[in-house]
Design a protein around this motif. Sequence first.
Motif, mmCIF file in Angstrom:
data_model
loop_
_atom_site.group_PDB
_atom_site.id
_atom_site.type_symbol
_atom_site.label_atom_id
_atom_site.label_comp_id
_atom_site.label_asym_id
_atom_site.label_seq_id
_atom_site.Cartn_x
_atom_site.Cartn_y
_atom_site.Cartn_z
ATOM 1 N N THR A 155 0.809 -1.215 0.000
ATOM 2 C CA THR A 155 0.000 0.000 0.000
ATOM 3 C C THR A 155 0.839 1.261 0.000
ATOM 4 N N LEU A 156 2.110 1.167 0.420
ATOM 5 C CA LEU A 156 2.975 2.346 0.426
ATOM 6 C C LEU A 156 3.211 2.857 -0.989
ATOM 7 N N GLY B 174 3.197 -3.539 3.929
ATOM 8 C CA GLY B 174 4.352 -3.576 3.059
ATOM 9 C C GLY B 174 4.265 -4.726 2.077
ATOM 10 N N ASN B 175 5.384 -5.012 1.405
ATOM 11 C CA ASN B 175 5.399 -6.037 0.357
ATOM 12 C C ASN B 175 4.841 -7.373 0.853
ATOM 13 N N GLN B 176 3.819 -7.855 0.185
ATOM 14 C CA GLN B 176 3.237 -9.169 0.483
ATOM 15 C C GLN B 176 2.747 -9.786 -0.820
ATOM 16 N N PHE B 177 3.185 -11.029 -1.068
ATOM 17 C CA PHE B 177 2.601 -11.764 -2.184
ATOM 18 C C PHE B 177 1.208 -12.228 -1.763
ATOM 19 N N ARG B 178 0.233 -12.035 -2.627
ATOM 20 C CA ARG B 178 -1.137 -12.454 -2.345
ATOM 21 C C ARG B 178 -1.620 -13.388 -3.458
ATOM 22 N N TYR B 179 -2.400 -14.391 -3.067
ATOM 23 C CA TYR B 179 -2.965 -15.337 -4.025
ATOM 24 C C TYR B 179 -4.477 -15.355 -3.828
ATOM 25 N N TYR B 180 -5.212 -14.906 -4.845
ATOM 26 C CA TYR B 180 -6.658 -14.796 -4.751
ATOM 27 C C TYR B 180 -7.291 -15.979 -5.493
ATOM 28 N N THR B 181 -7.843 -16.916 -4.728
ATOM 29 C CA THR B 181 -8.450 -18.115 -5.307
ATOM 30 C C THR B 181 -9.963 -17.957 -5.357
ATOM 31 N N TRP C 10 -3.430 0.562 -7.799
ATOM 32 C CA TRP C 10 -2.857 -0.347 -8.784
ATOM 33 C C TRP C 10 -3.226 -1.789 -8.431
ATOM 34 N N PHE C 11 -3.399 -2.608 -9.467
ATOM 35 C CA PHE C 11 -3.509 -4.053 -9.298
ATOM 36 C C PHE C 11 -2.404 -4.693 -10.123
ATOM 37 N N PHE C 12 -1.593 -5.548 -9.473
ATOM 38 C CA PHE C 12 -0.488 -6.231 -10.134
ATOM 39 C C PHE C 12 -0.771 -7.735 -10.164
ATOM 40 N N VAL C 13 -0.453 -8.372 -11.297
ATOM 41 C CA VAL C 13 -0.651 -9.813 -11.436
ATOM 42 C C VAL C 13 0.502 -10.375 -12.259
ATOM 43 N N ASP C 14 0.978 -11.573 -11.870
ATOM 44 C CA ASP C 14 2.087 -12.184 -12.612
ATOM 45 C C ASP C 14 1.768 -13.594 -13.112
#
Length: 714
Positions: A625-626, A662-669, A702-706
């Motif tokens: 979020t920063l 802060g930086n966190q990898f998130r997985y939305y199932t 922003w929304f980021f996806v890899d």
Amino acid sequence: MKIKLPGLKQVFDHSILALSVLLVFLLVFERYIRFPGLIGYLGHFHPVILHFPIVLILAAILNSWTKVKVYQEFLLPLATIAALVTAITGFILSFEKDARGDLLLWHQWLGAGMAIASSLWYGLEYGSWKSKYLVAFIKILMLPGIIVAGHFGGMVTHGRDFLTPDFAKSEPMVEIPDDPEIFTHAILPVLKDKCITCHNPDKSRGGLVMADYASFLKGGETGSAFIPGDPENSELIRRIQLPFDSEDHMPPEDRTQLSSAEIQLLEHWIRAGASDTLRLSDLKTDDPFRPIVMNFLPMARVDRTKNLPEVDEATIQKLSTDYCTITRQAAGMHALSVNMFPHPGYEPRELTGLQSISKNIVNLDLSNMPIGKSEITFIKTCEALEWLELDNTSVSDEDLVELKDLPNLTIIKAYGTKLTDKSAGIFQSMPSLSKLFIWNTAIPGEALEKLRSSRPGLQISTGPSENIQFTSILPAPKLDPGRNFFIDPFYLKFVHPLNDIGIFYTMDGSIPGPGGTMSRDSLIIDHAMVLKFMAAKPGWESSQVDSVNFFRTSVAPDSCRLRYPPDRKYSGSGITTLFDLRKGSYNIYTDSLWLGFQGKNMELIGEWNEPVTLRSITLSSLVNTLIHLFPPESIEIRGGMSESSAKVIGTLNFSSLKMHQGNQFRYYTCRVNPVPMKFISIRVRPVEKLPAWHDAKGSPGWFFVDELIFEPVH
């Protein structure tokens, strides 16, 4: 202009008289009054209506100084009634506090005074006895009175310095003594940082004040905040650990939450007896509470660490390697600890390459490392350095001369070196040196005795027999291959730079530890899981627990496209980025594995040549979020045999975050209805407006996806 509605003036007269009498009665007989539940609840409307009288009274005063007093006969009585109702509800609300500080009392009496002054003005304006001079005096008096009363109210709600500009605020410089008190120098700073806003003498929420030990021990409306020796049953710990959406969770979810390290500190302090006289020296060297306390002591050294340059997580991640561990001394601090590990291919640039963070390094461990001119030159640039470990290195007397002017160097460990009696004189001249751990050197005993006598405040340890133990922290293992996404099962190995390391792991998301499953060879990864792992070795402090999420994917669409392109700054390799089985990193500025969307939806359209049936779809994302990276507002998945016949088969909605993360990898199932389909649409809606607590509130997120992971029905 005269009031035309019949009887309206009588309504105003009687209302103002009744409310004025009620307010005066409450003020005079305050000590004898107790409110039942429903009337007490009316006090909660005070913060809702308090702005009305301020605006109305100011408007009435300004209108009274104009030649055409068009609205005065409405403005003044309405302003007076609003002021009286606000003062009465504020008086009722104040009874929810067991202890009312001086700010609240000033705010209460000034507010009541302004309401009564408004009543007097109304009476003089429309009563039988008139005095224009007295009316003028009341109006002039009310202008600063309203401002001061509102200011005191603001201080009650937001703190005494809420109107003080940041550049004018100053934190008191706290000196940490050689043997600090744990409550004063570790616990109290945490309470002041996270709790004091709501639990101070001016605003004692729930009757609890945390400004000092005596008040903290006294507790609040629900009793004692803690039970010495029993953190599990202490109300303080219970409330901290409640879910965020619980009404009793503390701090409130719109406030900055306690970190896990801070919670651990409070739990251990309560378990140790919750004394205000407990000192660091009272804890044995092998007491697990001791290192926890020491991690928090630097937080009080405002004079040494408050002006350090900012360093972000991306920089720390970029500079960290298998042989160099970089950690913050505490969450949110820019003071860093650096631990280097020897290996056969070591080159000086591995240390000198940290030049960009040299001014942030407070702890530096170079034990067992080859020390040469390049390393010494680098150490000289570490102006904030407080703790330096050079055990079992080739450091010489000449090298030590180069370091003697480091202004903050307080602790040196240099056992197992070739230092001679020349170094004793160098130690004597170091301005801030307070502790020296040195044995197995060429420094004769008489030189050390002379140093002791010349520097009586310097603590010198000449052997491990003094019950001083030091352990280095192991780096976490690395994974080979380093992948998160896979189609076919694969073998995984743990890699570590040191020999004779025990690596422990779990595959069910639980915390590993010595005594658990130990890796002896390769693991087979054949299904989705959370792998957690750590390294352990006798004589070393175990590594932090690391974790990796594994996802098995298949049946990706035979053809697909994005309805809207990603932002050109974060466009990766286009649509193939979502199916390349590669995980993006935290460093979004140099990483080409992310697609970024802002101000428009991410919508993927995919088609299969043959029908497929899915169980779920997972989107791999990043939150910080920063830098405005947020979870999306919603995910909608449509599927069917064609685009025209597609229906909604799965949705996910997200609530707004209530705090910075802060930086966190998130997985939305997203679970989907298991229906055969040849067409799919995945629509992700980024946050349209950042929340009110964010510095950039109102801006699009922003929304980021890899990666996209498709799980079929088996």
